[in-house]
Design a protein around this motif. Structure first.
Motif, PDB file in Angstrom:
ATOM      1  N   ASP A   1       0.815  -1.209   0.000  1.00 37.95           N
ATOM      2  CA  ASP A   1       0.000   0.000   0.000  1.00 37.95           C
ATOM      3  C   ASP A   1       0.855   1.269   0.000  1.00 37.95           C
ATOM      4  N   TRP A  12      -6.641   1.724  -6.263  1.00 36.87           N
ATOM      5  CA  TRP A  12      -6.075   0.604  -5.516  1.00 36.87           C
ATOM      6  C   TRP A  12      -6.931   0.313  -4.282  1.00 36.87           C
ATOM      7  N   LYS A  13      -7.302   1.365  -3.571  1.00 36.60           N
ATOM      8  CA  LYS A  13      -8.115   1.202  -2.369  1.00 36.60           C
ATOM      9  C   LYS A  13      -9.505   0.673  -2.723  1.00 36.60           C
ATOM     10  N   GLN A  16      -9.496  -3.042  -3.540  1.00 40.36           N
ATOM     11  CA  GLN A  16      -9.347  -3.865  -2.344  1.00 40.36           C
ATOM     12  C   GLN A  16     -10.637  -3.908  -1.538  1.00 40.36           C
ATOM     13  N   GLU A  17     -11.328  -2.776  -1.482  1.00 41.67           N
ATOM     14  CA  GLU A  17     -12.578  -2.716  -0.721  1.00 41.67           C
ATOM     15  C   GLU A  17     -13.644  -3.632  -1.299  1.00 41.67           C
ATOM     16  N   LYS A  19     -12.957  -6.267  -2.915  1.00 40.30           N
ATOM     17  CA  LYS A  19     -12.307  -7.580  -2.971  1.00 40.30           C
ATOM     18  C   LYS A  19     -12.004  -8.045  -4.402  1.00 40.30           C
ATOM     19  N   ILE A  21      -9.150  -7.313  -5.595  1.00 42.07           N
ATOM     20  CA  ILE A  21      -7.726  -7.622  -5.433  1.00 42.07           C
ATOM     21  C   ILE A  21      -7.538  -8.323  -4.097  1.00 42.07           C
ATOM     22  N   LYS A  22      -6.857  -9.445  -4.132  1.00 45.52           N
ATOM     23  CA  LYS A  22      -6.512 -10.169  -2.910  1.00 45.52           C
ATOM     24  C   LYS A  22      -5.009 -10.409  -2.915  1.00 45.52           C
TER      25      LYS A  22
END
Length: 203
Positions: A1, A12-13, A16-17, A19, A21-22
């Motif tokens: 991060d 990017w955030k 991820q929020e 899901k 990207i894991k």
């Protein structure tokens, strides 16, 4: 991060929020071939592999240009990723720790405890005296490896001794709270921007 370039942080955030990207730690470059093969065996259609992106340490003590110049373990990881048609990127620097700016390394060392703290302080101070190219390929966790001393010439025997001391496996934490200008000046953003963009395309 911490090394996501500012223009890409929001996306990017977001990914991820939701899901999309894991993050998956393979436990080191030597584990990459086996872990990728396990994933391939579990998914005969190999559809899941199309969304994988493997980030590989180069482990090189010197700058490199071609995958054939990589040491055996990274080279095997590349070969497996290519064979399974998995997207990958090999870091130009030795390992992820080498994106830590010297000032951030010094700050991290000051938060450490233990009888070897002075040795770590000496290592961090000596690291700042190296050329950018040498810093990019210095083994921060283990210090100068046997047989690599000549790569550091010209350098004083005193600095050489300090750079041989280990900083330890937790050195990766030094990059957790960097200053944006430090990362920019250290070339981390410009070097890693294409990596994040490639991940976005798969997400």
């Amino acid at each position: 991060d911490s090394v996501v370039p500012p223009p890409l942080r929001q996306e990017w955030k977001r990914l991820q929020e939701i899901k999309a990207i894991k993050l998956w730690n393979l436990g080191g470059v030597t584990n990459v071939p086996r872990r990728l093969q396990t994933r391939a065996d579990a998914d005969p259609s190999r559809r899941a592999l199309l969304r994988l992106f493997v980030l590989i340490d180069s482990d090189t003590p010197e700058p490199w240009q071609d995958h054939t110049q990589l040491p055996r373990d990274p080279r095997e990881a590349v070969r497996k990723a290519e064979g399974l048609k998995v997207a990958f990127h090999v870091l130009k620097r030795r390992m992820s720790e080498n994106y830590t700016p010297p000032a951030a390394l010094k700050r991290w060392v000051e938060t450490q405890n233990g009888t070897d703290q002075q040795e770590k302080r000496d290592h961090a101070a000596a690291f700042a005296h190296l050329s950018p190219e040498r810093r990019h390929h210095h083994h921060l966790k283990d210090g100068i490896k046997v047989g690599e001393e000549k790569l550091y010439e010209p350098i004083s025997p005193e600095l050489l001794t300090k750079l041989k001391k280990r900083l330890g496996d937790s050195t990766y934490k030094a990059i957790a709270n960097p200053i944006e200008d430090e990362l920019r000046q250290y070339g981390a953003y410009s070097e890693l921007s294409s990596v994040f963009q490639a991940i976005f395309k798969l997400a």
